[in-house]
Design a protein around this motif. Structure first.
Motif, short mmCIF file in Angstrom:
data_model
loop_
_atom_site.label_atom_id
_atom_site.label_comp_id
_atom_site.label_asym_id
_atom_site.label_seq_id
_atom_site.Cartn_x
_atom_site.Cartn_y
_atom_site.Cartn_z
N THR B 290 -11.76 -2.45 -36.21
CA THR B 290 -11.02 -1.91 -34.91
C THR B 290 -10.38 -3.44 -34.08
OG1 THR B 290 -12.86 -1.77 -32.91
CG2 THR B 290 -12.20 0.60 -34.57
N TYR B 291 -8.85 -2.65 -33.70
CA TYR B 291 -7.99 -3.42 -32.55
C TYR B 291 -7.73 -3.12 -31.65
CZ TYR B 291 -5.51 -6.73 -30.55
OH TYR B 291 -4.31 -7.39 -29.68
N ALA B 297 -8.91 -7.51 -28.50
CA ALA B 297 -9.67 -8.35 -29.96
C ALA B 297 -10.03 -7.47 -30.60
CB ALA B 297 -11.60 -8.35 -28.44
N MET B 298 -10.02 -7.75 -31.96
CA MET B 298 -10.49 -7.61 -33.11
C MET B 298 -12.87 -7.04 -33.04
SD MET B 298 -8.95 -7.95 -36.93
CE MET B 298 -11.03 -8.28 -37.52
N GLN B 299 -12.37 -5.89 -33.04
CA GLN B 299 -13.97 -5.61 -33.84
C GLN B 299 -14.66 -5.76 -35.24
OE1 GLN B 299 -16.61 -3.27 -31.40
NE2 GLN B 299 -17.60 -5.27 -30.18
N MET B 300 -14.43 -5.78 -35.68
CA MET B 300 -15.78 -5.52 -37.23
C MET B 300 -17.31 -5.43 -37.41
SD MET B 300 -13.87 -9.26 -39.70
CE MET B 300 -13.99 -9.86 -37.90
N THR B 301 -17.58 -4.36 -38.49
CA THR B 301 -18.81 -4.19 -38.88
C THR B 301 -19.06 -4.49 -39.56
OG1 THR B 301 -18.58 -2.04 -36.92
CG2 THR B 301 -20.16 -2.51 -38.67
N VAL B 364 -18.88 -8.13 -35.28
CA VAL B 364 -18.43 -9.48 -35.17
C VAL B 364 -17.24 -9.42 -34.43
CG1 VAL B 364 -17.25 -11.23 -36.32
CG2 VAL B 364 -18.90 -10.42 -37.19
N THR B 365 -16.74 -10.29 -33.18
CA THR B 365 -15.43 -9.82 -32.18
C THR B 365 -14.96 -10.85 -32.36
OG1 THR B 365 -16.79 -8.23 -31.10
CG2 THR B 365 -15.05 -9.44 -30.09
N ALA B 366 -13.68 -10.79 -32.98
CA ALA B 366 -12.41 -12.00 -32.59
C ALA B 366 -12.16 -11.96 -31.62
CB ALA B 366 -11.62 -12.30 -33.83
N LEU B 409 -7.38 -0.84 -40.55
CA LEU B 409 -7.47 -1.66 -39.31
C LEU B 409 -7.04 -0.80 -38.90
CD1 LEU B 409 -8.29 -3.93 -37.27
CD2 LEU B 409 -6.47 -4.83 -36.84
N ILE B 410 -8.22 0.12 -37.47
CA ILE B 410 -7.74 1.46 -36.75
C ILE B 410 -7.47 0.65 -35.22
CG2 ILE B 410 -8.87 3.29 -35.60
CD1 ILE B 410 -8.11 2.72 -38.90
#
Lengths: 249, 414
Positions: B290-291, B297-301, B364-366, B409-410
């Motif tokens: 998700t963004y 911030a972009m967060q991925m699992t 993970v957060t970018a 990406l949501i």
């Protein structure tokens, strides 16, 4: 002075006014053609005329004459049929070349620092003089189209060869052979003009081996004949005075 | 009314003067290349540049510098962009402020276009020679036919000295050494000036006599035959024949002076040597991504499995040349451009070493302002709203593995 009276009172004054008109019309014609022809040629000839590494023996020879005979044919039609003046082609080409040189020197070199020996314009003057000369000597649109149009295509490459030949001398560069013109294109970085955009040495005229330039020039001349006819009629149409009532003259 | 008109005229004049002065006095250098405007999905899902190095930050005119690095041609190349079957390794600089003395992919010189394979990594090098003083943004760049320029990261480089001192010596295969910067210039001016003078002479012959009005009257009154004299025809013949003769002479004398010439060289280079990356022993599955628009911030699992023989940690997420690092794992020492580097931009919910054979699901957060500054957040408005990037894992010995991720990406707006 009433509307029916002449604005001039003597022959000398009439001659002076006539000459003033001559210069005004010629000045206007030169710069209007310069603008119109320049835009037309940049849009249709474009990169083939901009860069030495586009000036090849196949497509540049073919395309440049075909797209550049347009305005000369049209202006020639107007100046010949209305005034018997055989300088329509040369006035166009002189205007175009002046505009191109100003553009190449001030923009390409002055603003973006491309060396002038990499971005000089093509020479169209030999074809223009011959086109005008044939119109003068033959006085015929058909003759000018057929002989002049063919000459326009045929004279283009040899007319430019003294300028571009030194750039076709080969060089070995990091293990590859290329011409100096190729090297200019490689050295002087054009961010928006990648190598694959170049339309050079494409086509199927492989059976003619290395002597492909004359074949391309003949083909260009033949198509130039057709384009001459087309644009000649555009010129004739634009030079009409049908919209002006003779009573107002 | 007149007073009002005068005032309008005066104010208009002042405005015109102000506008002209502003335009003339304030002319800042246009130094960007539009890299931020390029669609985010193109930068994220086409060419991934990494290990970039600019050998110098300041260079004198005539001195050289290199831009080196690697690029990964993304396997999930978007459908909306033509595949890189015809590509050209370029540099993004504002005109020829440098000249490109050489460019190599996998050690092979690439002055021409090349064909690249999806899913492969290539090593590249571009050798630049300084030409025009100033501060310039030097980007790596790949032009793709049908796809446009795909710009890589850029770094500011200063060129000092004077452009007047710049030389570009080249030795031809005929044994002549020339300066390509000025070579053939006098010859070009000579022939153009000569032909222009001849053209002007032809024009001058006709415009010295009355032109438009008297000749038009003559034609209207049926006297057109009188307008072209025998002398005119002789002059016309002389110009026509003289032109053909001069063209023939020019061609012949040039061929004698330059007996060896070759056609322009063109062609596509295929089979470029790829760069062998270390074998992948880590697998990563993107569970979701998700963004968060307000938080940039972009967060991925990610579900990460380590099939190797040493424990690994996630050190970097690289997308569109923006590097998000976990500084506890990786610190940049290459002088990578600051604006593209988020030194602490990567947060992993559990970044303890992942032991061999172990699988772990982490958040993970970018996050960094670069999402906005580099307009990567615009991804949510792209036609194919997917993100992609490179994940770099490191073991205790510093051995690196590169894993690609590619997933929908949501966006989260609230």
């Amino acid at each position: 002075m009433s509307a029916s009276q002449s604005a001039v009172r003597s022959r000398a004054e009439a001659v002076k006014v006539s000459r003033t008109f001559d210069w005004m019309i010629l000045f206007t014609l030169f710069f209007v053609v310069l603008g119109g022809y320049h835009i037309h040629y940049m849009l249709t000839g474009g990169d083939w005329d901009f860069w030495t590494d586009w000036k090849d023996r196949r497509l540049w020879v073919t395309v440049a004459p075909i797209v550049s005979i347009t305005f000369p044919a049209a202006v020639q039609a107007c100046l010949w049929y209305r005034y018997r003046l055989p300088f329509g082609a040369i006035v166009c080409v002189l205007g175009l070349l002046l505009g191109e040189w100003v553009n190449r020197y001030l923009n390409f070199w002055g603003w973006t620092y491309f060396p002038v020996n990499f971005c000089f314009p093509s020479n169209l003057i030999p074809g223009a003089i011959v086109l005008d000369g044939i119109m003068l000597l033959g006085g015929s649109m058909t003759l000018t189209a057929v002989v002049g149009g063919l000459a326009w295509g045929l004279l283009f490459y040899p007319g430019n060869w003294p300028i571009i030949a030194p750039l076709h001398v080969p060089v070995e560069y990091n293990g590859m052979m290329m011409t100096l013109a190729d090297l200019q294109g490689y050295n002087y970085v054009r961010t928006g003009t990648p190598e694959y955009i170049r339309m050079v040495e494409k086509g199927t005229l492989r059976t003619f081996g290395k002597d492909v330039a004359p074949v391309s020039a003949f083909f260009s001349g033949f198509v130039s004949i057709i384009i001459y006819f087309l644009w000649h009629f555009f010129g004739r149409w634009f030079a009409k005075t049908d919209f002006i009532s003779s009573e107002n003259l | 009314m007149k007073l009002l008109k005068d005032k309008v005229a005066k104010l208009s004049f002042v405005a015109l003067l102000a506008a002209s002065s502003a335009a003339m006095l304030y002319t800042p250098t246009a130094a960007a290349h539009g890299e931020k405007s390029q669609a985010a999905f193109m930068r994220m899902r086409t060419i991934h540049w990494f290990d970039l190095n600019w050998s110098k930050e300041e260079v004198k005119v005539n001195d050289t510098m290199t831009v080196t690095g690697k690029f990964y041609v993304f396997a999930g190349w978007p459908e909306t962009v033509d595949k890189p079957e015809v590509s050209f390794l370029n540099v993004g600089i504002p005109g020829p402020v440098f000249i490109r003395q050489g460019s190599w992919i996998g050690g092979q010189l690439v002055p021409r276009s090349v064909s690249l394979e999806l899913g492969e990594t290539y090593e590249f090098k571009v050798l630049l020679k300084a030409r025009r003083p100033g501060d310039w943004h030097v980007h790596s760049m790949m032009n793709v036919q049908g796809g446009g320029p795909i710009i890589g990261p850029g770094k500011w480089t200063t060129i000092t000295g004077s452009m007047k001192d710049f030389v570009n010596p080249v030795t031809t295969l005929t044994g002549e050494t020339i300066d390509l910067e000025t070579y053939n210039l006098d010859n070009t001016y000579f022939w153009h000036a000569l032909w222009y003078a001849i053209g002007l002479a032809w024009l001058a012959y006709w415009i010295r006599k009355p032109m438009f009005i008297p000749r038009s009257i003559a034609i209207e009154s049926g006297k057109s035959n009188t307008l072209i004299t025998a002398t005119d025809k002789k002059v016309g013949m002389a110009f026509t024949a003289g032109t053909i003769a001069l063209v023939a002479f020019g061609m012949t004398s040039t061929n004698a002076k330059y007996p060896i010439t070759t056609p322009l060289q063109a062609g596509l280079l295929r089979g470029m040597k790829t760069f062998e990356m270390p074998a992948k022993t880590i697998t990563v599955k993107v569970e979701d991504a998700t963004y968060r628009v307000p938080g940039r911030a972009m967060q991925m699992t990610l579900k990460i499995t380590n099939n190797g023989d040493s424990a690994v940690r996630l050190g970097e997420f690289n997308t569109a040349s923006v590097r998000f690092l976990d500084s506890a794992v990786l610190e940049d020492t290459t002088g990578y451009p600051d604006d593209l580097l988020a030194e602490d931009g990567l947060t992993v919910s559990d970044n303890s070493p992942l032991a061999p054979g172990q699988t772990r699901t982490v958040q993970v957060t970018a996050s960094d302002a670069a999402w906005e500054v580099y307009r990567l957040a615009d991804l949510i408005y792209d036609p194919d709203s997917r993100f992609a990037g490179l994940l770099f894992f490191f073991d205790a010995a510093g051995k690196r593995q590169m894993i690609t991720v590619d997933a929908p990406l949501i966006p989260v707006f609230i």
